[in-house]
Motif scaffolding. Structure first.
Motif, PDB file in Angstrom:
ATOM      1  N   GLN A  87       0.803  -1.222   0.000  1.00  0.00           N
ATOM      2  CA  GLN A  87       0.000   0.000   0.000  1.00  0.00           C
ATOM      3  C   GLN A  87       0.837   1.274   0.000  1.00  0.00           C
ATOM      4  OE1 GLN A  87      -3.328  -0.486  -0.746  1.00  0.00           O
ATOM      5  NE2 GLN A  87      -4.170   0.145   1.217  1.00  0.00           N
ATOM      6  N   ILE A 145      -2.120  -7.489  -3.247  1.00  0.00           N
ATOM      7  CA  ILE A 145      -2.535  -6.096  -3.048  1.00  0.00           C
ATOM      8  C   ILE A 145      -2.043  -5.206  -4.182  1.00  0.00           C
ATOM      9  CG2 ILE A 145      -2.097  -4.073  -1.583  1.00  0.00           C
ATOM     10  CD1 ILE A 145      -2.344  -5.922   0.819  1.00  0.00           C
ATOM     11  N   ARG A 163      -9.533   5.910   2.100  1.00  0.00           N
ATOM     12  CA  ARG A 163      -8.459   4.919   1.967  1.00  0.00           C
ATOM     13  C   ARG A 163      -8.794   3.611   2.688  1.00  0.00           C
ATOM     14  NH1 ARG A 163      -2.382   6.452   1.152  1.00  0.00           N
ATOM     15  NH2 ARG A 163      -1.478   4.394   0.922  1.00  0.00           N
ATOM     16  N   PHE A 167      -9.500  -0.125   0.996  1.00  0.00           N
ATOM     17  CA  PHE A 167      -8.780  -1.339   1.395  1.00  0.00           C
ATOM     18  C   PHE A 167      -9.760  -2.427   1.834  1.00  0.00           C
ATOM     19  CE2 PHE A 167      -6.878  -3.999   4.712  1.00  0.00           C
ATOM     20  CZ  PHE A 167      -5.801  -4.528   4.010  1.00  0.00           C
ATOM     21  N   ILE A 171      -9.621  -3.616  -2.099  1.00  0.00           N
ATOM     22  CA  ILE A 171      -8.246  -4.123  -2.193  1.00  0.00           C
ATOM     23  C   ILE A 171      -8.086  -5.456  -1.466  1.00  0.00           C
ATOM     24  CG2 ILE A 171      -5.835  -3.649  -1.626  1.00  0.00           C
ATOM     25  CD1 ILE A 171      -6.461  -0.663  -1.969  1.00  0.00           C
TER      26      ILE A 171
END
Length: 257
Positions: A87, A145, A163, A167, A171
């Motif tokens: 990330q 990822i 964010r 995730f 993600i």
């Protein structure tokens, strides 16, 4: 019809082990228990003997606890570093190179150093298993990822996801298939590392049981130890496969399974 297919799959999956067992029985007909390749009946007798005196259950329990502790520690560290490096670009630049350098050193080759640093107690075994399980989970988490479909991420940003939401909702689910591959690879390395750790520096466990049997040429116990390792590895991979299907039940490939 569905149950019929499940029974058929079960029979097919166990066909080769059954054939090997039958071949083992036929190949050892007439051989005594003192031979270098004892018949299956002698291994069965060893199971009953060691169950009655409690040594088999005790050694399996000790080995399972060691393996689980190393897997959990190595897996958590590998997952967290994989997430961070996948990330955060700055973290990848700082951490990925030293991690790759350590990865290129066979973790089993580090056993002498680990024994010197941590002694021959439980800590050394858990550290060695943690090293073995760390890298597959780290690499597959990082890869999963990093290679999530960019269009899905852009779509999430368009819908105003922050964010953490990106995730959690895009993600992480997108990387889960790759992460589970790392988990299953780590399980295999976990048992391999445990075998080495217990045969080199242990006073209990399945590996110690096999090493001790070697000193007295107890081939039935040695073969039993190998069979137990194989069964534990198969069971752990089977459980991981069930968890994988459960987690990825939304995926088309697992809905068909």
């Amino acid at each position: 019809m569905k149950n019929k297919f499940k029974v058929t799959d079960l029979l097919l999956s166990w066909s080769i082990p059954v054939i090997l067992l039958i071949s083992w029985y036929v190949a050892t007909l007439g051989q005594s228990s003192a031979s270098l390749f004892p018949p299956p009946g002698d291994v069965g007798s060893a199971i009953i003997r060691m169950l009655n005196d409690g040594t088999l259950a005790k050694n399996i329990e000790i080995s399972a606890v060691r393996a689980a502790a190393g897997f959990v520690i190595g897996g958590i560290i590998g997952f967290l570093l994989g997430v961070v490096n996948g990330q955060v670009k700055l973290a990848e630049k700082i951490l990925n190179t030293p991690i790759q350098m350590i990865r290129n050193v066979p973790h089993l080759a580090m056993l002498p150093v680990i024994l010197i640093w941590f002694g021959i107690g439980e800590t050394a075994k858990v550290v060695l298993i943690s090293l073995g399980t760390f890298f597959p989970i780290y690499l597959n988490t990082f890869h999963g990822i990093r290679y999530v479909d960019a269009s899905l991420i852009e779509m999430g940003k368009t819908y105003g996801l922050n964010r953490w939401q990106l995730f959690k909702d895009i993600i992480f689910p997108g990387a889960m298939s790759s992460i589970m591959i790392g988990v299953r690879q780590s399980l295999g390395r976990m048992w391999l590392t445990l075998i080495v750790a217990e045969t080199v520096a242990a006073k209990s466990g399945i590996g110690f049981m096999a090493t001790n049997a070697r000193e007295f040429m107890l081939m039935d116990v040695i073969l039993l130890s190998l069979i137990i390792y194989a069964l534990l590895g198969s069971i752990s991979d089977f459980v991981a496969g069930l968890i994988e299907k459960r987690i990825l039940r939304w995926h088309s490939n697992f809905r068909k399974a």
